[in-house]
Design a protein around this motif. Structure first.
Motif, PDB file in Angstrom:
ATOM      1  N   LYS A  87       0.799  -1.244   0.003  1.00 34.77           N
ATOM      2  CA  LYS A  87      -0.069   0.074  -0.163  1.00 34.77           C
ATOM      3  C   LYS A  87       0.971   1.226   0.146  1.00 34.77           C
ATOM      4  CE  LYS A  87      -3.913  -1.979   2.600  1.00 34.77           C
ATOM      5  NZ  LYS A  87      -4.801  -1.939   3.694  1.00 34.77           N
ATOM      6  N   ILE A  88       0.314   2.239  -0.585  1.00 34.14           N
ATOM      7  CA  ILE A  88       0.891   3.752  -0.363  1.00 34.14           C
ATOM      8  C   ILE A  88      -0.297   4.638  -0.005  1.00 34.14           C
ATOM      9  CG2 ILE A  88       2.951   3.179  -1.941  1.00 34.14           C
ATOM     10  CD1 ILE A  88       1.204   4.309  -4.176  1.00 34.14           C
ATOM     11  N   LYS A  89       0.091   5.837   0.032  1.00 32.30           N
ATOM     12  CA  LYS A  89      -0.958   6.764   0.528  1.00 32.30           C
ATOM     13  C   LYS A  89      -1.886   7.259  -0.540  1.00 32.30           C
ATOM     14  CE  LYS A  89       1.745   9.153   4.174  1.00 32.30           C
ATOM     15  NZ  LYS A  89       2.342  10.599   4.489  1.00 32.30           N
ATOM     16  N   SER A  90      -1.411   7.086  -1.726  1.00 29.82           N
ATOM     17  CA  SER A  90      -2.654   7.234  -2.783  1.00 29.82           C
ATOM     18  C   SER A  90      -2.227   6.405  -3.990  1.00 29.82           C
ATOM     19  CB  SER A  90      -2.813   8.767  -3.199  1.00 29.82           C
ATOM     20  OG  SER A  90      -1.284   9.136  -3.712  1.00 29.82           O
TER      21      SER A  90
END
Length: 214
Positions: A35-38
């Motif tokens: 996962k990443i922030k966006s």
């Protein structure tokens, strides 16, 4: 009747690689949860493309060249298994690649266990000494292996996983770190849903490309 099929082919052979081709495996499943922030994490996107490519070409992706640490881990596996068996009195039964007949998923467990009538799996690691020390100090399942353990429990239907880190370079009583992780149905269900969503994305892209090639 078992919920999974066991490949009869030795690990690393062309036939074993063919059995794994295009499937989400325990050793790579962590990419599904990257996962990443966006947006989407690059690891997740890359893994989707890898599986589509394997399915379209029938050619398994090449793994990274073995490092000194990887060779050490492979060399130590039988000794790690022996140390576990001596310490616990349990027998680790080695197995081929396990995969589900109706889903493109599978896993290569390091072994199966039976303890008091309960079926479990064994995951053994022989990392570099600094990593082993971190595991000893933390006293819990390393976070990097959580997706793999949950995936392997899901595929095999096992009730527990005994995770062990082994380093014979330590003093005798510090050579093993072992922890039992019991199957958590809520976590397994969440894992299943995430993998099924990922597989639907792989299927969609594969179908789109096959239509273009028709």
């Amino acid at each position: 009747m078992s919920r999974y099929i066991v490949s009869p082919h030795p690990q690393g052979t062309p036939e074993w690689l063919a059995d794994r081709c295009g499937k989400v495996t325990g050793s790579s499943v962590s990419a599904v949860f990257a996962k990443i922030k966006s947006g989407e994490a690059a690891a997740r996107a890359d893994y989707r493309m890898q599986l589509v490519l394997e399915r379209l070409t029938g050619i398994p992706a090449e793994g990274p060249p073995p490092t000194a640490e990887m060779r050490w881990g492979t060399e130590q596996e039988p000794f790690a298994r022996m140390a576990y068996e001596i310490a616990t009195g349990l027998t680790v039964n080695e197995s081929g690649f396990c995969y589900l007949p109706d889903l493109m998923v599978g896993c290569s467990v390091d072994g199966f266990l039976e303890d008091g009538g309960r079926i479990g799996i064994w995951e053994g690691k022989a990392p570099k000494s600094k990593t082993h020390l971190v595991y000893l100090e933390a006293g819990e399942l390393p976070s990097i292996y959580v997706p793999q353990v949950e995936h392997n429990l899901w595929v095999t239907g096992a009730e527990f996983c005994d995770f062990q880190s082994y380093d014979p370079r330590f003093p005798e009583k510090l050579q093993r770190f072992s922890i039992r992780i019991w199957r958590d149905e809520a976590r397994i269900k969440a894992h299943e849903e995430a993998v099924l969503q990922f597989l639907s994305e792989v299927d969609e892209l594969e179908s789109k490309l096959r239509q273009r090639a028709a």
